[in-house]
Design an enzyme around this catalytic site. Structure first.
Site, PDB file in Angstrom:
ATOM      1  CB  SER A 131      33.184  -5.304  10.497  1.00 56.78           C
ATOM      2  OG  SER A 131      34.317  -5.349   9.575  1.00 56.78           O
ATOM      3  CG  HIS A 142      41.938 -17.959  11.040  1.00 57.94           C
ATOM      4  ND1 HIS A 142      41.109 -18.243   9.697  1.00 57.94           N
ATOM      5  CD2 HIS A 142      41.938 -16.701  11.104  1.00 57.94           C
ATOM      6  CE1 HIS A 142      40.701 -17.198   9.212  1.00 57.94           C
ATOM      7  NE2 HIS A 142      41.032 -16.421   9.750  1.00 57.94           N
ATOM      8  CB  CYS A 189      31.944  -0.185  11.102  1.00 60.64           C
ATOM      9  SG  CYS A 189      33.135  -1.301  10.220  1.00 60.64           S
TER      10      CYS A 189
END
Length: 128
Positions: free
Chosen positions: A76, A81, A96
């Site tokens: 995934s 940020h 996943c």
């Protein structure tokens, strides 16, 4: 009564999502795009994820200045940020894969950014 096969009882998609906020991080570190990229790459390795691609962007201008690093992994993604003006970063690790460990990736990122405090959340996003 019919016997249940292993395929019928196995969870078809194992989704593990770890995310949080980091407060009180050094501004210089939050502006260091190259170092943040290296941190994300190593986090993927530590968490037993298979790196596909890493992209990063540096945004300039006022209090919204920062860096975003996103790693696409086979399982995934990992994203950081940053908002250096506020000493703030968000971290998102979603996998996943049955054999990946997003919490290990999150812990590594926290250890490298050394926040004064942080939050961590976990969500089971498996298909059951």
């Amino acid at each position: 009564m019919q016997a249940t096969t292993q395929a019928q009882t196995k969870t078809p998609v194992v989704g593990k999502h770890v995310y949080g906020e980091l407060y009180g991080v050094d501004e210089g570190l939050l502006r260091d795009e190259d170092r943040l990229r290296r941190v994300v790459i190593e986090a993927a390795h530590i968490a037993n994820m298979h790196l596909v691609e890493v992209n990063s962007w540096r945004f300039k201008g006022g209090d919204k200045e920062g860096v975003s690093v996103i790693a696409l992994v086979l399982e995934s993604h990992i994203a950081i940020h940053t908002w250096p003006t506020y000493g703030f970063a968000t971290v998102d690790v979603y996998t996943c894969g049955e054999h990946s460990d997003p919490m290990a990736a999150f812990r590594y990122i926290v250890s490298q950014l050394s926040p004064k405090r942080f939050t961590v959340n976990y969500s089971d996003r498996s298909y059951k």
